[in-house]
Write an enzyme that holds these catalytic residues in place. Structure first.
Site, PDB file in Angstrom:
ATOM      1  N   ARG A 197      -2.437  12.354   3.546  1.00 21.31           N
ATOM      2  CA  ARG A 197      -3.139  11.089   3.312  1.00 21.31           C
ATOM      3  C   ARG A 197      -4.624  11.208   3.621  1.00 21.31           C
ATOM      4  O   ARG A 197      -5.467  10.649   2.902  1.00 21.31           O
ATOM      5  CB  ARG A 197      -2.499   9.976   4.148  1.00 21.31           C
ATOM      6  CG  ARG A 197      -1.181   9.463   3.568  1.00 21.31           C
ATOM      7  CD  ARG A 197      -0.592   8.356   4.401  1.00 21.31           C
ATOM      8  NE  ARG A 197       0.102   8.865   5.580  1.00 21.31           N
ATOM      9  CZ  ARG A 197       0.089   8.265   6.770  1.00 21.31           C
ATOM     10  NH1 ARG A 197      -0.596   7.150   6.943  1.00 21.31           N
ATOM     11  NH2 ARG A 197       0.755   8.777   7.777  1.00 21.31           N
TER      12      ARG A 197
ATOM     13  N   ARG B 251       2.805  -4.320   4.789  1.00 19.40           N
ATOM     14  CA  ARG B 251       2.258  -5.100   5.905  1.00 19.40           C
ATOM     15  C   ARG B 251       0.733  -4.937   5.975  1.00 19.40           C
ATOM     16  O   ARG B 251       0.008  -5.929   6.092  1.00 19.40           O
ATOM     17  CB  ARG B 251       2.903  -4.632   7.216  1.00 19.40           C
ATOM     18  CG  ARG B 251       2.307  -5.268   8.480  1.00 19.40           C
ATOM     19  CD  ARG B 251       2.845  -4.587   9.732  1.00 19.40           C
ATOM     20  NE  ARG B 251       2.539  -3.158   9.747  1.00 19.40           N
ATOM     21  CZ  ARG B 251       1.373  -2.650  10.161  1.00 19.40           C
ATOM     22  NH1 ARG B 251       0.415  -3.449  10.599  1.00 19.40           N
ATOM     23  NH2 ARG B 251       1.171  -1.351  10.153  1.00 19.40           N
ATOM     24  N   ARG B 252       0.267  -3.706   5.911  1.00 23.84           N
ATOM     25  CA  ARG B 252      -1.178  -3.469   5.960  1.00 23.84           C
ATOM     26  C   ARG B 252      -1.871  -4.026   4.724  1.00 23.84           C
ATOM     27  O   ARG B 252      -2.944  -4.619   4.804  1.00 23.84           O
ATOM     28  CB  ARG B 252      -1.453  -1.962   6.096  1.00 23.84           C
ATOM     29  CG  ARG B 252      -1.054  -1.403   7.455  1.00 23.84           C
ATOM     30  CD  ARG B 252      -1.099   0.115   7.465  1.00 23.84           C
ATOM     31  NE  ARG B 252      -0.773   0.659   8.790  1.00 23.84           N
ATOM     32  CZ  ARG B 252      -0.313   1.872   8.995  1.00 23.84           C
ATOM     33  NH1 ARG B 252      -0.102   2.686   7.961  1.00 23.84           N
ATOM     34  NH2 ARG B 252      -0.051   2.284  10.225  1.00 23.84           N
TER      35      ARG B 252
ATOM     36  N   LYS C 145       9.082   2.924  14.250  1.00 17.16           N
ATOM     37  CA  LYS C 145       8.835   1.938  13.195  1.00 17.16           C
ATOM     38  C   LYS C 145       9.454   2.353  11.854  1.00 17.16           C
ATOM     39  O   LYS C 145       9.618   1.527  10.962  1.00 17.16           O
ATOM     40  CB  LYS C 145       7.326   1.693  13.021  1.00 17.16           C
ATOM     41  CG  LYS C 145       6.522   2.847  12.465  1.00 17.16           C
ATOM     42  CD  LYS C 145       5.040   2.484  12.422  1.00 17.16           C
ATOM     43  CE  LYS C 145       4.171   3.635  11.932  1.00 17.16           C
ATOM     44  NZ  LYS C 145       4.412   3.978  10.526  1.00 17.16           N
ATOM     45  N   ASP C 146       9.839   3.645  11.720  1.00 16.00           N
ATOM     46  CA  ASP C 146      10.489   4.119  10.496  1.00 16.00           C
ATOM     47  C   ASP C 146      11.995   3.928  10.520  1.00 16.00           C
ATOM     48  O   ASP C 146      12.660   4.145   9.514  1.00 16.00           O
ATOM     49  CB  ASP C 146      10.203   5.617  10.290  1.00 16.00           C
ATOM     50  CG  ASP C 146       8.737   5.914  10.027  1.00 16.00           C
ATOM     51  OD1 ASP C 146       8.035   5.011   9.522  1.00 16.00           O
ATOM     52  OD2 ASP C 146       8.290   7.043  10.326  1.00 16.00           O
TER      53      ASP C 146
ATOM     54  N   ARG D 293       0.599   7.668  -0.067  1.00 14.25           N
ATOM     55  CA  ARG D 293       1.830   8.230   0.490  1.00 14.25           C
ATOM     56  C   ARG D 293       1.582   9.631   1.007  1.00 14.25           C
ATOM     57  O   ARG D 293       0.585  10.263   0.704  1.00 14.25           O
ATOM     58  CB  ARG D 293       2.914   8.270  -0.599  1.00 14.25           C
ATOM     59  CG  ARG D 293       3.408   6.902  -1.022  1.00 14.25           C
ATOM     60  CD  ARG D 293       4.357   6.296  -0.027  1.00 14.25           C
ATOM     61  NE  ARG D 293       5.310   7.277   0.441  1.00 14.25           N
ATOM     62  CZ  ARG D 293       6.342   7.744  -0.274  1.00 14.25           C
ATOM     63  NH1 ARG D 293       6.548   7.278  -1.490  1.00 14.25           N
ATOM     64  NH2 ARG D 293       7.145   8.636   0.233  1.00 14.25           N
TER      65      ARG D 293
ATOM     66  N   CYS E  65      15.478  -7.137   2.912  1.00 14.87           N
ATOM     67  CA  CYS E  65      14.348  -7.082   1.988  1.00 14.87           C
ATOM     68  C   CYS E  65      13.100  -6.573   2.714  1.00 14.87           C
ATOM     69  O   CYS E  65      12.762  -7.074   3.782  1.00 14.87           O
ATOM     70  CB  CYS E  65      14.071  -8.470   1.418  1.00 14.87           C
ATOM     71  SG  CYS E  65      12.617  -8.570   0.358  1.00 14.87           S
TER      72      CYS E  65
END
Length: 305
Positions: A149, A125-126, A80-81, A143, A234
């Site tokens: 975190r 998104r979250r 996903k990164d 971050r 974007c």
């Protein structure tokens, strides 16, 4: 030809777990490997949200450069990164079998859900999905690697923080007391690991082909095609999930405004044999049904910052 495969990885606990997993699988197949660790810009610059840094693939760029400079042969990423467009000369070599795709909430009690609350996440998104469900709450930026975190959650007056279940499960940090956010659509390719290699490195490509999980590859490619068609360069609050059930693919894709107020969602089922362009077509439907206006508003908001 026999050679030692140099596996490039970030140096966080989770990244090292992923790299060691690939290393073990290759060794079990008889290949000789060694790990090469690098620190990415995304790990060093922790004082700004990711989208403000203006770097595509902030967690993958350093490894891309190391591969192009022939310092490593392959690189292991949380898929996903990874940007939807890979650098010239670098290709996907294997998608490992996907793990848990869900987001979870680590919290200090759930009484706040019906009132005021502060939730931490570094993901647009979250953030958007949380505000859509809980518009009265405040979302703050979070971050750092998983361990950092979790420590920040303990050190601040936040009610909770959102994590990917897979990351916590992989390094045995998932607590017993958490809230499964089964209503939150995950990031495209969440829970999947990707190994990339150089396009002309036939030795590594052959080795990694044995690690590829075809059903996982099909699903994440649909999700990433959806993402690529929507984004247009974007960063935006986009969720996508494809699942295979027997001979069918079930896909859900969603786009939110940054504040979570506006939402366009699509769900579609098709046979695996008819999977071609399903991600792209679903993204086009999103754009034609209010998504284009949302993307324009996001670009305007981003340009102000």
């Amino acid at each position: 030809m026999v050679k030692t495969i140099r596996i490039g990885t970030r140096d966080s606990e989770l990244a090292l777990w992923q790299a060691h997993t690939v290393q073990d699988k290759l060794r079990n197949l008889g290949y000789t490997t060694t790990l090469v660790t690098v620190k990415s810009t995304g790990d060093i610059l922790l004082d700004k949200p990711l989208y403000e840094l203006g770097i595509t693939g902030i967690f993958t760029k350093t490894l891309d450069i190391a591969m192009i400079n022939n310092e490593v042969d392959i690189a292991v990423h949380s898929m996903k990164d990874v940007p939807t467009a890979l650098p010239k000369g670098i290709v996907e070599a294997a998608v490992l079998e996907r793990a848990n795709v869900q987001d979870i909430l680590l919290h200090k009690g759930l009484d706040f859900l019906n009132g005021q609350g502060i939730i931490a996440t570094g993901s647009l998104r979250r953030q958007a999905q949380w505000l859509h469900k809980y518009p009265g709450h405040t979302v703050v930026d979070l971050r750092g690697n998983v361990n950092t975190r979790m420590q920040k959650l303990n050190d601040n007056n936040w009610n909770g923080a959102i994590f990917a279940a897979a990351g916590l499960e992989r390094i045995n940090l998932k607590p017993k007391d958490y809230l499964d956010l089964d209503w939150m659509i995950p990031a495209p390719a969440q829970g999947a690991m990707l190994v990339v290699a150089k396009q002309d490195d036939s030795y590594c490509l052959e080795a990694l082909s044995h690690l590829n999980h075809i059903n996982s590859e099909i699903c994440v490619h649909i999700e990433r095609a959806f993402l690529k068609e929507l984004e247009g360069g974007c960063t935006a609050p986009i969720g996508a999930l494809a699942r295979i059930d027997k001979d069918q693919i079930h896909f859900t894709g969603v786009l939110f405004s940054l504040d979570g107020k506006d939402k366009v969602e699509i769900s579609k089922t098709c046979k695996i044999a008819e999977k071609k362009d399903i991600g792209v077509k679903c993204a086009q439907w999103i754009l034609e049904n209010g998504g284009r206006e949302i993307m324009e508003s996001i670009k305007k908001e981003m340009s102000k910052e």
